[in-house]
Design a protein around this motif. Structure first.
Motif, PDB file in Angstrom:
ATOM      1  N   LEU A 194      54.450  -5.195  21.569  1.00 30.92           N
ATOM      2  CA  LEU A 194      54.003  -4.062  22.378  1.00 30.92           C
ATOM      3  C   LEU A 194      52.603  -3.624  21.942  1.00 30.92           C
ATOM      4  CD1 LEU A 194      54.416  -1.777  24.430  1.00 30.92           C
ATOM      5  CD2 LEU A 194      55.550  -0.468  22.625  1.00 30.92           C
ATOM      6  N   ASP A 195      52.392  -3.528  20.628  1.00 30.43           N
ATOM      7  CA  ASP A 195      51.095  -3.110  20.100  1.00 30.43           C
ATOM      8  C   ASP A 195      49.995  -4.064  20.572  1.00 30.43           C
ATOM      9  OD1 ASP A 195      49.877  -1.191  17.835  1.00 30.43           O
ATOM     10  OD2 ASP A 195      48.949  -3.160  17.646  1.00 30.43           O
ATOM     11  N   GLN A 196      50.266  -5.362  20.503  1.00 31.46           N
ATOM     12  CA  GLN A 196      49.274  -6.359  20.920  1.00 31.46           C
ATOM     13  C   GLN A 196      48.908  -6.214  22.400  1.00 31.46           C
ATOM     14  OE1 GLN A 196      50.807 -10.266  19.922  1.00 31.46           O
ATOM     15  NE2 GLN A 196      51.315  -9.619  17.852  1.00 31.46           N
ATOM     16  N   ILE A 197      49.937  -6.037  23.238  1.00 35.21           N
ATOM     17  CA  ILE A 197      49.707  -5.958  24.684  1.00 35.21           C
ATOM     18  C   ILE A 197      48.971  -4.666  25.050  1.00 35.21           C
ATOM     19  CG2 ILE A 197      50.909  -5.585  26.894  1.00 35.21           C
ATOM     20  CD1 ILE A 197      52.860  -7.779  26.059  1.00 35.21           C
ATOM     21  N   MET A 198      49.372  -3.532  24.451  1.00 31.96           N
ATOM     22  CA  MET A 198      48.725  -2.257  24.756  1.00 31.96           C
ATOM     23  C   MET A 198      47.276  -2.253  24.271  1.00 31.96           C
ATOM     24  SD  MET A 198      50.965  -0.505  26.440  1.00 31.96           S
ATOM     25  CE  MET A 198      50.247   1.132  26.481  1.00 31.96           C
TER      26      MET A 198
ATOM     27  N   ARG B  74      55.386   5.228  22.054  1.00 26.97           N
ATOM     28  CA  ARG B  74      54.660   4.344  21.133  1.00 26.97           C
ATOM     29  C   ARG B  74      53.394   3.794  21.798  1.00 26.97           C
ATOM     30  NH1 ARG B  74      56.057   2.113  16.433  1.00 26.97           N
ATOM     31  NH2 ARG B  74      58.215   2.814  16.658  1.00 26.97           N
ATOM     32  N   GLY B  75      53.493   3.440  23.073  1.00 24.45           N
ATOM     33  CA  GLY B  75      52.319   2.954  23.799  1.00 24.45           C
ATOM     34  C   GLY B  75      51.242   4.028  23.914  1.00 24.45           C
TER      35      GLY B  75
ATOM     36  N   ALA C  55      52.216   2.739  29.866  1.00 26.99           N
ATOM     37  CA  ALA C  55      52.774   1.432  30.255  1.00 26.99           C
ATOM     38  C   ALA C  55      53.682   0.822  29.185  1.00 26.99           C
ATOM     39  CB  ALA C  55      51.640   0.458  30.580  1.00 26.99           C
ATOM     40  N   GLY C  56      53.804   1.471  28.038  1.00 32.03           N
ATOM     41  CA  GLY C  56      54.656   0.924  26.976  1.00 32.03           C
ATOM     42  C   GLY C  56      56.108   0.787  27.389  1.00 32.03           C
ATOM     43  N   GLY C  57      56.597   1.753  28.165  1.00 32.11           N
ATOM     44  CA  GLY C  57      58.001   1.714  28.582  1.00 32.11           C
ATOM     45  C   GLY C  57      58.298   0.542  29.480  1.00 32.11           C
ATOM     46  N   VAL C  58      57.449   0.339  30.481  1.00 38.81           N
ATOM     47  CA  VAL C  58      57.702  -0.762  31.412  1.00 38.81           C
ATOM     48  C   VAL C  58      57.412  -2.111  30.744  1.00 38.81           C
ATOM     49  CG1 VAL C  58      55.449  -0.888  32.557  1.00 38.81           C
ATOM     50  CG2 VAL C  58      57.520  -1.400  33.852  1.00 38.81           C
TER      51      VAL C  58
END
Length: 290
Positions: free
Chosen positions: A265-269, A84-85, A237-240
């Motif tokens: 996750l979307d916001q951070i990536m 997803r990331g 980096a999405g997994g970590v």
């Protein structure tokens, strides 16, 4: 651990994992080192690891590992998080150059946890996934592959392979890396794009799903040829990141919905991509240096 897990049965893996955990237990802890699954491991291995550590300290410690099954404190959204990331940063890279995911063309090397999830999510986003590969070979259809149907086909074959999927032609896996696509996703092993094949890479963007799939010499060639490489440290980096979410949830004993996990996750990536892209622009350099 110098063993091929595919050659071990469940009982052998269950013997090996606690012994290894015991040897490294002094390094582990929810405030120290927190293992997560990578190549050759899975949620079951994480269960054995957590179990062994918990027995050593005398109480259950869910936050000592991530990538656990949801039933024992794992996080919603963890399984697809790396893929997803990859899709999120690919979307942002396309948007930054005036493109978009719908109708973009994608080739994915590797159909495991990262590549399989990424391919499925690209397909859902309206991208045209034209090529896929696994350890047995690669398939291609210029009009796009129905990724969900490919998964159904793989799950019915004896060898659990995508090769032979009806409506596709088999191609050399090396050829997949050289297709004229918008997005090339190396999501298998390291050192796949080298100085030997980099001059022939035609993708506009390389989004590194695997760790270290592009060699430094290839990086230089790709940059000179105008190919934008979104490096592994950002792209996968999405997994970590969701491992971090799982750790936080474990410490708090408060669990989020899959929608909440995916949204965070979307916001951070997106933020990470924007910061790296801004740094690259400021210093007139490539994304890996940035």
């Amino acid at each position: 651990v110098a063993r091929d897990p595919s050659l071990l049965n469940a009982a052998e893996l269950e013997d090996l994992t606690p012994r290894y955990t015991t040897e490294i237990a002094i390094l582990l802890g929810p405030e120290k080192d927190i293992p997560a699954p990578d190549m050759g491991t899975n949620p079951q291995v994480m269960v054995w690891l957590m179990d062994t550590y918990s027995m050593l300290v005398g109480h259950t410690v869910p936050a000592v590992v991530t990538g656990k099954p949801i039933a024992i404190g794992g996080s919603e959204g963890r399984a697809d998080a790396t893929g997803r990331g990859v899709v999120t940063v690919a979307r942002e890279a396309l948007l930054a150059s005036g493109g978009q995911l719908p109708n973009s063309t994608v080739a994915v090397q590797g159909f495991g946890n990262v590549g399989g999830a990424a391919a499925r999510l690209f397909h859902l986003a309206g991208a045209r996934v034209v090529a896929l590969s696994d350890v047995h070979g690669a398939i291609y259809n210029k009009d796009g592959l129905d990724v969900f149907d490919v998964i159904r086909y793989r799950d019915t074959t004896d060898r659990k392979t995508i090769v032979g999927y009806p409506g596709s032609e088999e191609i050399d896996p090396k050829e997949l890396l050289l297709l004229p696509v918008d997005l090339l996703i190396p999501a298998a092993l390291e050192k796949q794009i080298t100085e030997d094949n980099a001059p022939n890479v035609k993708a506009r963007f390389i989004i590194e799903g695997a760790n270290g799939p592009t060699t430094p010499a290839a990086d230089k060639i790709l940059r000179e040829n105008g190919t934008i490489v979104v490096p592994d440290v950002l792209a996968n980096a999405g997994g970590v990141t969701v491992s971090y979410f799982e750790w936080v949830q474990g410490l708090q004993s408060f669990f989020w919905t899959e929608q909440e996990v995916n949204s965070k996750l979307d916001q951070i990536m997106k933020r990470a991509y924007d910061q790296v892209a801004a740094t690259a622009k400021k210093h007139d350099t490539d994304l890996r240096s940035a």
